[in-house]
Design an enzyme around this catalytic site. Structure first.
Site, PDB file in Angstrom:
ATOM      1  N   ASP A 187       0.864  -1.177   0.000  1.00 49.12           N
ATOM      2  CA  ASP A 187       0.000   0.000   0.000  1.00 49.12           C
ATOM      3  C   ASP A 187       0.904   1.232   0.000  1.00 49.12           C
ATOM      4  O   ASP A 187       1.501   1.568   1.010  1.00 49.12           O
ATOM      5  CB  ASP A 187      -0.883  -0.042   1.252  1.00 49.12           C
ATOM      6  CG  ASP A 187      -1.711   1.213   1.454  1.00 49.12           C
ATOM      7  OD1 ASP A 187      -1.820   2.033   0.526  1.00 49.12           O
ATOM      8  OD2 ASP A 187      -2.229   1.395   2.575  1.00 49.12           O
ATOM      9  N   GLU A 221      -0.360  10.633   0.992  1.00 54.73           N
ATOM     10  CA  GLU A 221      -1.585   9.917   1.331  1.00 54.73           C
ATOM     11  C   GLU A 221      -1.584   9.412   2.772  1.00 54.73           C
ATOM     12  O   GLU A 221      -2.602   9.463   3.452  1.00 54.73           O
ATOM     13  CB  GLU A 221      -1.765   8.738   0.362  1.00 54.73           C
ATOM     14  CG  GLU A 221      -3.154   8.084   0.409  1.00 54.73           C
ATOM     15  CD  GLU A 221      -3.319   7.062   1.512  1.00 54.73           C
ATOM     16  OE1 GLU A 221      -4.472   6.728   1.817  1.00 54.73           O
ATOM     17  OE2 GLU A 221      -2.306   6.602   2.087  1.00 54.73           O
TER      18      GLU A 221
END
Length: 224
Positions: A187, A221
């Site tokens: 991720d 993010e």
């Protein structure tokens, strides 16, 4: 996409995973990403905020597609150099102390040095610490032990380490014989690899999408 492009996506993912890039320390990952798209012949640039924007082509710009991924990861930062030369750290993003115990780390100093170490419980001996199993793993009960001959704050400072230095965790990347990818920080570096696989597919097959396609790889993010 056939196996060629899937394998290429995995190859590029592994390369990117090897680049330390916790939020706030992402220049190398962004430059690598820009260069990887540019090597395929696409217009890619690093944005003012440090991410990467790439134009993958397409006919209808008024109905374009914007594909998003991110190259920043979880990590930590030195918050204090202890008197014994060990480091107290604080997390970047959602990095959890209990998920990081015994992990190898790399401390990136401001003068460009990389000092290795290990994150462990402050009293990590199961033989003498009778509270070893009961101690809650937090950033206050754990510390980085450097792979250096240091036993004081001054000796750690002499290595170039300061509060605010980035602490990066080993991703432990491995691709198994059956094709499974095991790693920290899939991720979202895996998505970057997939976008590169898609870009190679468009280039090799000479495909121009009906809708304009843009890829954007952000580097913030994990911190929102």
């Amino acid at each position: 996409m056939n196996r060629i492009y899937a394998d290429y996506a995995v190859e590029k993912t592994v390369e990117l995973l090897a680049i330390d890039s916790p939020s706030g320390y992402t220049d190398a990952a962004a430059e690598w990403t820009r260069d990887a798209f540019a090597a395929l012949g696409f217009d890619a640039k690093v944005t003012a905020k440090g991410g990467v924007l790439v134009d993958l082509g397409g006919t209808d710009a008024e109905d374009g597609l914007f594909l998003e991924a991110h190259a920043d990861t979880l990590g930590a930062m030195v918050s204090e150099i202890k008197g014994n030369g060990r480091l107290k750290v604080t997390n970047l993003g959602g990095m959890r102390a209990e998920n990081s115990e015994a992990e190898n780390v790399r401390v990136h100093t401001r003068d460009g040095r990389v000092i290795e170490g290990t994150l462990q419980l402050c009293n990590a001996s199961v033989h003498v610490n009778m509270s070893y199993g009961d101690t809650k793993r937090t950033w206050g009960t754990m510390e980085v032990v450097l792979d250096e001959h240091v036993s004081s704050r001054d000796e750690a400072l002499a290595l170039g380490i300061h509060a605010g230095d980035f602490v990066c965790f080993d991703p432990r990347t491995r691709v198994t014989e059956k094709g499974y990818i095991k790693s920290r920080f899939l991720d979202d570096k895996l998505s970057v690899g997939i976008l590169l696989g898609y870009a190679k597919y468009l280039k090799d097959e000479g495909i121009t999408p009906e809708r304009r396609v843009y890829g954007h790889i952000t580097v913030y993010e994990e911190v929102g």
